[in-house]
Design an enzyme around this catalytic site. Structure first.
Site, mmCIF file in Angstrom:
data_model
loop_
_atom_site.group_PDB
_atom_site.id
_atom_site.type_symbol
_atom_site.label_atom_id
_atom_site.label_comp_id
_atom_site.label_asym_id
_atom_site.label_seq_id
_atom_site.Cartn_x
_atom_site.Cartn_y
_atom_site.Cartn_z
ATOM 1 C CD GLN A 85 -2.732 -1.290 2.474
ATOM 2 O OE1 GLN A 85 -2.674 -0.447 3.370
ATOM 3 N NE2 GLN A 85 -3.498 -2.366 2.569
ATOM 4 C CG HIS A 152 -3.381 -0.821 7.621
ATOM 5 N ND1 HIS A 152 -4.052 -1.436 8.652
ATOM 6 C CD2 HIS A 152 -3.928 -1.296 6.481
ATOM 7 C CE1 HIS A 152 -4.971 -2.260 8.151
ATOM 8 N NE2 HIS A 152 -4.898 -2.187 6.824
ATOM 9 C CD GLU A 244 -14.550 2.623 13.582
ATOM 10 O OE1 GLU A 244 -13.895 3.663 13.844
ATOM 11 O OE2 GLU A 244 -14.662 1.660 14.363
ATOM 12 C CE1 TYR A 254 -13.773 9.195 17.329
ATOM 13 C CE2 TYR A 254 -11.577 9.896 17.986
ATOM 14 C CZ TYR A 254 -12.896 10.185 17.718
ATOM 15 O OH TYR A 254 -13.354 11.479 17.863
ATOM 16 C CE1 TYR A 265 -9.991 -8.365 6.070
ATOM 17 C CE2 TYR A 265 -8.240 -7.376 7.386
ATOM 18 C CZ TYR A 265 -9.237 -7.256 6.437
ATOM 19 O OH TYR A 265 -9.485 -6.044 5.869
#
Ligand code: CA
Length: 373
Positions: A85, A152, A244, A254, A265
C-alpha cells in the site's frame, strides 16, 4: 440454430445489456467526464489556477490541466518506498501557497532492516512549462516507530482554517500501536505548518511523540475533512467489516484494536463498540465494507442538493457513497456504482467533483450535473 437467428439473438442481448448500463448511468445525477489516465494515482490537489497536482504511488508528481494536458514528472521528490500500500501518497498546498509556493507530500519512507514508515515532506513547487521542481525540501514528520510490512500508512494531509496541519496515521497493520501513546501510529496528529508542536494539543504536556497526538485508536484512516462548522470527520478502513466514519474530537480514543464493529480477518472476535462506551463510537459504520479511500464534505454550487454531505470514494465497493449528517451521527443515503475501485475524491474550484480510480490505467474523472432534460 440458423446463423441469422443467432446473430439476431446476440444483437438483442447486446441491446438489453447496453440499455441496462445506459439506464444505470442515466439514473446517476452526474456525468463522469474522463479527463486523463494515470498509473496507480493516489491523491490530488488543486492549484489556485485550477490545474491539478496528482501523485502516483511509484513516486511521480504530475501537473494536469483541467482538460487533461499532463506535464512531465516534477523533479526533486524524495525517494519513496514503493510496494504493497506504500509509495507516494497525499499532496496538499500550504494555506499561503499563493505567497510561498509551498506544498506537502506524504510517502512511505524506507528505514533500516526492512522497516519503513510514512513521512511528510514540504518544499517549494517551482513550475515551468514542462513540469517543475520540488525545492528546499525538508521532512517535517515521520511515523514512529518504523516497522516491517507495507500496509496501513494512512498519511492523508489536511489543513484547517487556522493553518494547523492534520495528518492521518495508520497503525501499519500492527494493531496495538493505535493505543500506544509513545507511538504516532493509529493516530490523527496535529502540527504547525513547519512540523513543530502546537502547545494546545491535548497531550502537549507529555512531550515527545505523544505531544503530536490529536486523537488515537484509529486503524487505517484514508479520508479526513472538515464540515462547514469546522468539525473534523474521518473515514477509515475496518478489519473484516466495520469501516467507520468518525467525528474526530480532540483527545478522544476511537478504540481500535480493543473495539471494532468488524472482526479480525482470521475470524477472531473484536468486541463491538457498544461493549465499551468509554471509547468514541463511529458516527456510522459499514458491514459489508465500502473501503473508503478518500472523503470530502461537499460545499460547492454545482451540486447544491449535496451541500454539506459527505462523499466517500469506495475501493472494494467501487462506488461513490453519499452521507448525510445529523448532529453527531451520520448515515449513508445513496451509493452510485462507479464500476471501478475509487481511490480519491476532491472538490474542484468550480464545484465539480473529481475522482481518481485506483491501480494502473486509472482514470481521472470530473463529475458534473447532467444537462437539464
Ligand atoms: Ca466486532
Amino acid at each position: 440454430m440458423p446463423e441469422s437467428l443467432m446473430k439476431r439473438l446476440i444483437s438483442v442481448t447486446i441491446c438489453i445489456v447496453m440499455a441496462a448500463c445506459a439506464a444505470a448511468e442515466d439514473d446517476r445525477p452526474f456525468l463522469a467526464e474522463e479527463i486523463a489516465t494515470l498509473s496507480e494515482p493516489w491523491a490530488m490537489a488543486f492549484l489556485p489556477d485550477g490545474r491539478l497536482l496528482i501523485t502516483e504511488k511509484k513516486g511521480r508528481l504530475l501537473l494536469i490541466s483541467q482538460d487533461g494536458l499532463t506535464s512531465n514528472a516534477i523533479s526533486g521528490l524524495p525517494e519513496v518506498d514503493y510496494g504493497g500500500q506504500g509509495g507516494l501518497g497525499d499532496v496538499t498546498l500550504h494555506p499561503d501557497y499563493k505567497l510561498n509556493g509551498i506544498i506537502y507530500l506524504s510517502y512511505a519512507e524506507a528505514g533500516e532492516n526492512d522497516r519503513r514508515g510514512a513521512a511528510v515532506a514540504r518544499g517549494r513547487l517551482v513550475l515551468d512549462d514542462r513540469g517543475g521542481k520540488f525545492e528546499d525540501v525538508e521532512v517535517i514528520w515521520r511515523q514512529v516507530p518504523k516497522v516491517e510490512g507495507r500496509g496501513h500508512y494512512g498519511h492523508r494531509l489536511l489543513f484547517d482554517a487556522d493553518g494547523y496541519l492534520f495528518i492521518s496515521s495508520g497503525e501499519r497493520q500492527k494493531f496495538d500501536p493505535a493505543q500506544d501513546m509513545q507511538s504516532n501510529l493509529g493516530k490523527i496528529v496535529r502540527l504547525h505548518d513547519d512540523g513543530s508542536l502546537p502547545d494546545d494539543n491535548p497531550f502537549a504536556d507529555q512531550g515527545g511523540v505523544t505531544a503530536q497526538i490529536w486523537t488515537l485508536g484509529h486503524r487505517n484512516p484514508l479520508g479526513i475533512a472538515f464540515d462547514a462548522q469546522g468539525q473534523l470527520w474521518n473515514v477509515e478502513m475496518g478489519p473484516r467489516g466495520g469501516d467507520e466514519l468518525n467525528r474526530v474530537v480532540r483527545g478522544e480514543n476511537y478504540g481500535y484494536p480493543i473495539v471494532s464493529n468488524g472482526d479480525h480477518y482470521n475470524g477472531k472476535d473484536i468486541p463491538d463498540h457498544g461493549t465499551r462506551p468509554e471509547f468514541a463510537a463511529p458516527a456510522t459504520w459499514w458491514t459489508p465494507v465500502i473501503s473508503p479511500g478518500g472523503f470530502i464534505i461537499y460545499d460547492g454550487n454545482l451540486f447544491p442538493y449535496w451541500a454539506g454531505n459527505g462523499l466517500a470514494a469506495g475501493l472494494s465497493s467501487k462506488s461513490l457513497v453519499r452521507i448525510e449528517f445529523d448532529g453527531e451521527t451520520a448515515h449513508e443515503v445513496e451509493r452510485f456504482n462507479m464500476g471501478k475501485r475509487m481511490r480519491a475524491i476532491k472538490q474542484g474550484p468550480k464545484g465539480a467533483i473529481w475522482m481518481l480510480e485506483d491501480k494502473k490505467g486509472a482514470r481521472l474523472l470530473k463529475l458534473i450535473p447532467p444537462p437539464a432534460r
